[in-house]
Design a protein around this motif. Sequence first.
Motif, PDB file in Angstrom:
ATOM      1  N   LEU A 117       2.388  39.206  14.419  1.00  2.20           N
ATOM      2  CA  LEU A 117       3.608  38.402  14.707  1.00  2.20           C
ATOM      3  C   LEU A 117       4.568  37.984  13.718  1.00  2.20           C
ATOM      4  O   LEU A 117       5.762  38.036  13.696  1.00  2.20           O
ATOM      5  N   ALA A 118       3.961  37.380  12.416  1.00  2.00           N
ATOM      6  CA  ALA A 118       4.311  37.105  11.453  1.00  2.00           C
ATOM      7  C   ALA A 118       5.333  38.325  10.647  1.00  2.00           C
ATOM      8  O   ALA A 118       6.441  38.137  10.154  1.00  2.00           O
ATOM      9  N   ALA A 119       4.585  39.541  10.864  1.00  2.00           N
ATOM     10  CA  ALA A 119       5.300  40.630  10.003  1.00  2.00           C
ATOM     11  C   ALA A 119       6.718  40.980  10.991  1.00  2.00           C
ATOM     12  O   ALA A 119       7.718  41.227  10.364  1.00  2.00           O
ATOM     13  N   ALA A 120       6.463  41.104  12.222  1.00  2.00           N
ATOM     14  CA  ALA A 120       7.597  41.474  12.989  1.00  2.00           C
ATOM     15  C   ALA A 120       8.725  40.378  12.985  1.00  2.00           C
ATOM     16  O   ALA A 120       9.961  40.744  12.930  1.00  2.00           O
ATOM     17  N   SER A 121       8.263  38.918  12.908  1.00  2.00           N
ATOM     18  CA  SER A 121       9.489  38.060  12.689  1.00  2.00           C
ATOM     19  C   SER A 121       9.928  38.229  11.373  1.00  2.00           C
ATOM     20  O   SER A 121      11.317  38.104  11.207  1.00  2.00           O
ATOM     21  N   ALA A 122       9.042  38.556  10.317  1.00  2.00           N
ATOM     22  CA  ALA A 122       9.767  38.634   9.009  1.00  2.00           C
ATOM     23  C   ALA A 122      10.652  39.788   8.711  1.00  2.00           C
ATOM     24  O   ALA A 122      11.912  39.938   8.371  1.00  2.00           O
ATOM     25  N   LEU A 123      10.470  40.919   9.689  1.00  2.00           N
ATOM     26  CA  LEU A 123      11.309  42.238   9.650  1.00  2.00           C
ATOM     27  C   LEU A 123      12.669  41.774  10.217  1.00  2.00           C
ATOM     28  O   LEU A 123      13.656  42.308   9.968  1.00  2.00           O
ATOM     29  N   LEU A 124      12.427  41.277  11.538  1.00  2.00           N
ATOM     30  CA  LEU A 124      13.720  40.977  12.358  1.00  2.00           C
ATOM     31  C   LEU A 124      14.859  40.045  11.396  1.00  2.00           C
ATOM     32  O   LEU A 124      15.689  40.065  11.578  1.00  2.00           O
ATOM     33  N   LEU A 125      13.961  39.043  10.976  1.00  3.96           N
ATOM     34  CA  LEU A 125      14.712  37.971  10.273  1.00  3.96           C
ATOM     35  C   LEU A 125      15.613  38.294   9.017  1.00  3.96           C
ATOM     36  O   LEU A 125      16.928  38.072   8.776  1.00  3.96           O
ATOM     37  N   THR A 126      14.833  39.087   8.434  1.00  4.14           N
ATOM     38  CA  THR A 126      15.430  39.635   6.882  1.00  4.14           C
ATOM     39  C   THR A 126      16.633  40.779   7.376  1.00  4.14           C
ATOM     40  O   THR A 126      17.722  40.685   6.891  1.00  4.14           O
ATOM     41  N   ALA A 127      16.400  41.389   8.437  1.00  3.23           N
ATOM     42  CA  ALA A 127      17.577  42.353   8.831  1.00  3.23           C
ATOM     43  C   ALA A 127      18.749  41.748   9.460  1.00  3.23           C
ATOM     44  O   ALA A 127      19.860  41.839   9.049  1.00  3.23           O
ATOM     45  N   VAL A 128      18.508  40.615  10.171  1.00  3.51           N
ATOM     46  CA  VAL A 128      19.556  39.832  10.395  1.00  3.51           C
ATOM     47  C   VAL A 128      20.308  39.335   9.371  1.00  3.51           C
ATOM     48  O   VAL A 128      21.705  39.022   9.241  1.00  3.51           O
ATOM     49  N   LEU A 129      19.495  38.619   8.592  1.00  2.00           N
ATOM     50  CA  LEU A 129      20.119  37.863   7.493  1.00  2.00           C
ATOM     51  C   LEU A 129      20.571  38.761   6.513  1.00  2.00           C
ATOM     52  O   LEU A 129      21.861  38.452   5.732  1.00  2.00           O
ATOM     53  N   SER A 130      20.352  39.809   6.255  1.00  2.00           N
ATOM     54  CA  SER A 130      20.748  41.073   5.252  1.00  2.00           C
ATOM     55  C   SER A 130      22.405  41.192   5.666  1.00  2.00           C
ATOM     56  O   SER A 130      23.276  41.475   5.207  1.00  2.00           O
ATOM     57  N   ALA A 131      22.274  41.420   7.215  1.00  3.13           N
ATOM     58  CA  ALA A 131      23.613  41.578   7.897  1.00  3.13           C
ATOM     59  C   ALA A 131      24.620  40.452   7.870  1.00  3.13           C
ATOM     60  O   ALA A 131      25.858  40.676   7.509  1.00  3.13           O
ATOM     61  N   THR A 132      24.093  39.333   7.847  1.00  2.00           N
ATOM     62  CA  THR A 132      24.737  37.936   7.930  1.00  2.00           C
ATOM     63  C   THR A 132      25.728  37.701   6.452  1.00  2.00           C
ATOM     64  O   THR A 132      26.563  37.279   6.370  1.00  2.00           O
ATOM     65  N   VAL A 133      24.900  38.001   5.451  1.00  5.12           N
ATOM     66  CA  VAL A 133      25.526  37.850   4.229  1.00  5.12           C
ATOM     67  C   VAL A 133      26.325  38.765   3.498  1.00  5.12           C
ATOM     68  O   VAL A 133      26.861  38.426   2.538  1.00  5.12           O
ATOM     69  N   ARG A 134      26.450  39.727   4.147  1.00  4.18           N
ATOM     70  CA  ARG A 134      27.287  40.811   3.774  1.00  4.18           C
ATOM     71  C   ARG A 134      28.578  40.520   3.316  1.00  4.18           C
ATOM     72  O   ARG A 134      29.393  40.308   2.341  1.00  4.18           O
TER      73      ARG A 134
END
Length: 371
Positions: free
Chosen positions: A6-23
């Motif tokens: 669960l932690a790995a899946a959360s980190a994957l999705l959260l980082t993907a969303v944040l990477s798109a947000t800060v562009r």
Amino acid sequence: MLYGILAAASALLLTAVLSATVRVPALRLGIAERRRGRRVPSLGGVAVLAGVGAVAWVGEWSGVAPLGEEAGRLIVVGAGLGVLGLVGDVWRLPAVVGAAGVVVAAALVVPYRDLGVLGGVAGVFWIALVVHGFKGMARSDGVLGVVGAVTAFALSGCAAAEVMDGLATLFSVLAAALTGFLMHNWPPARIVLGTCGALFVGFVLAGGVLHVYAVGYGAGVGAPFALTAVATADVVLALVSRRRAGRELWRGGPDHLAHRLRRIGLTPPGVVVVLGVCAAGSTGVGLAVHMLWTEPRFAWWVAGATAVVVLAMVFVPVGPPRPAPAAARPVPTGVHRPRPIPGGRAPGPPSRPRRLREQEAAELGRRGWAG
């Protein structure tokens, strides 16, 4: 096990969303790098740092997966080093400031109790060397994301074997976060890690290798070297080439391993694949040596292959080829100036063709104007 997934899946999705947000904010604020003629935002490190930190904090706060002393200190000091890198991304700090920050951060996390004073001092310089190797790989799209994820995955297995649950969870989360970041960093990258992400990822990996090695030191020094062979090869190659060229060792340039692979004809995705395969092979040997599945002498094969790669790549030219010097030509002005004739007399105006003169004479004769 369930929390780790669960932690790995959360980190994957959260980082993907944040990477798109800060562009978009990064482009508007001008926090970007120029790669192959285009501006690429360089706040990806903030997304990775925030994703890993958020998931680790939730595990610590809830008590489900406490980090422990080693992992907690590693992520806190790594986050501080990432903030220093973020300042460098915005205001371009001198290289000596960043290098000093890495040395101070390494001195704060080295396990002197297990390595001793001399071992701890050697560990500080080793961490600084490996961190700069990972930082150099961040100059190419996708390379640090792939190599870092592979290294973190292997380190997670090493830490789990030593019952270092906090470090094993941290490395699993970091591997998942880098995988989520790769959704936006695969060539051609839409966002890059920048100095912030390069320092954070490199420091957590290098410091984690040293902590795992301090506990499982019976495997020898071959295991930590094999786990970071690609980063070590990159930094040694850059230092040797700059020394041969008479340049300052701290001055960056397109002289890293990924740049040289591009010069010999590989495409950007091809460079990522080749270095990812090399990282998988070397970290696999390091994991096998650490787990005592194979003899420590097999790490010498990795060292030999690394030396051969460095010696071969140091002769690959770097940077764009210089154009051949063209012959000096006069700037055209639109006014015809006849060339001088040897002998000192300038030629007169160009004569009309003979056929044209005969036609004009015949026309004048018909009109009675001839003679």
